[in-house]
Design a protein around this motif. Structure first.
Motif, short mmCIF file in Angstrom:
data_model
loop_
_atom_site.label_atom_id
_atom_site.label_comp_id
_atom_site.label_asym_id
_atom_site.label_seq_id
_atom_site.Cartn_x
_atom_site.Cartn_y
_atom_site.Cartn_z
N LEU A 1 -1.36 24.05 3.64
CA LEU A 1 -1.27 25.72 2.97
C LEU A 1 -1.58 25.44 1.55
N ILE A 2 -2.72 26.00 1.12
CA ILE A 2 -3.20 26.18 -0.19
C ILE A 2 -2.96 27.70 -0.61
N LEU A 3 -1.93 28.03 -1.52
CA LEU A 3 -1.41 29.29 -1.70
C LEU A 3 -1.40 29.66 -3.12
N SER B 1 10.85 40.60 0.48
CA SER B 1 9.82 40.00 1.19
C SER B 1 9.61 38.73 0.49
N VAL B 2 9.89 38.79 -0.80
CA VAL B 2 9.62 37.31 -1.39
C VAL B 2 10.80 36.39 -0.86
N LYS B 3 11.80 36.73 -0.52
CA LYS B 3 12.98 36.00 0.01
C LYS B 3 12.67 35.31 1.19
N LEU C 1 10.39 31.07 4.77
CA LEU C 1 9.50 30.86 5.85
C LEU C 1 8.57 29.35 5.46
N LEU C 2 8.32 29.58 4.00
CA LEU C 2 7.62 28.09 3.36
C LEU C 2 8.59 26.95 3.44
N ASP C 3 9.64 27.39 3.27
CA ASP C 3 10.75 26.09 3.29
C ASP C 3 10.97 25.30 4.67
N SER C 4 10.85 26.45 5.61
CA SER C 4 10.83 26.00 7.09
C SER C 4 9.67 25.27 7.27
N TYR C 5 8.39 25.57 6.87
CA TYR C 5 7.27 24.72 7.12
C TYR C 5 7.52 23.16 6.35
N ARG C 6 7.90 23.19 5.25
CA ARG C 6 8.20 22.01 4.72
C ARG C 6 8.85 21.12 5.47
#
Length: 213
Positions: free
Chosen positions: A153-155, A166-168, A173-178
């Protein structure tokens, strides 16, 4: 394991030097933050990694393949947010994502609906994208970047215009992807996003990528 490698990459943009002989290894399953002032080249760096523009010198290698060759014009399996994504204004969010999904044809409508719900959008809504708020457009951008389970993911500024809750949620979500082993590069004007999420942080300084963390 290096997923992305920059070898002696140099780039001028609109006559200005942004990068000079930059070397970098991006490893699988980590979140990297790229920081620097406006105009320092964060978006240009991301565009080079994605194959949208080429370095003037040096090589960009993604999963062992040199990006920019005719057979490897763009890297595979990337989810991308750079600048402000364009959409078909008179279509709904779901219709826009369905159009994008038709390019590769690897996901069905159920997956699109699930992804929209995951980022906080209503897939059944008949609201046209032209009437979306900035926050809703940002959630749609995130949805298109993740809906095909992209492994890199390039964000670029993924939290822009999102409210506090929404930020939280997107951070989680990104932490789960890591934890799943995906690789993520992000920029953010909010230092807290960088501090909370990133395993490694690089600052653009004097045309180099200087490791901060």
């Amino acid at each position: 394991m290096s997923v992305i490698t920059l070898e002696n990459v140099s780039k001028k943009f609109k006559g200005n030097t942004l990068f000079n002989q930059v070397n970098l290894n991006i490893e699988k399953g980590r979140i990297y933050g790229i920081v620097g002032p406006n105009g320092s080249g964060k978006s240009v760096l991301f565009k080079m990694i994605c194959g949208f523009i080429y370095p003037d010198e040096g090589n960009l290698i993604v999963e062992g393949k040199l990006i920019g060759q005719s057979k490897n014009r763009f890297p595979n399996n990337f989810g991308i947010i750079i600048d402000r994504p364009g959409y078909i204004a008179n279509k709904t969010g779901f219709q826009n994502l369905k159009e994008l999904a038709s390019i590769l044809g690897v996901i069905d409508e159920d997956k699109i609906e699930d992804t929209m719900e995951l980022v906080g959008l209503l897939p059944e809504s008949d609201q046209k994208v032209k009437n979306y708020s900035l926050g809703m457009k940002q959630k749609l951008a995130i949805a298109q970047a993740i809906m095909e389970d992209q492994q890199v993911l390039i964000l670029d500024e993924p939290f822009n215009a999102l409210d506090f809750d929404s930020v939280k949620h997107i951070r989680k979500l990104l932490d789960s992807y890591r934890q799943e082993g995906r690789t993520i590069l992000i920029t953010s004007h909010n230092q807290e996003d960088i501090d909370i999420l990133c395993d490694s942080v690089y600052r653009i300084n004097n045309f180099k990528l200087e490791k901060v963390i």
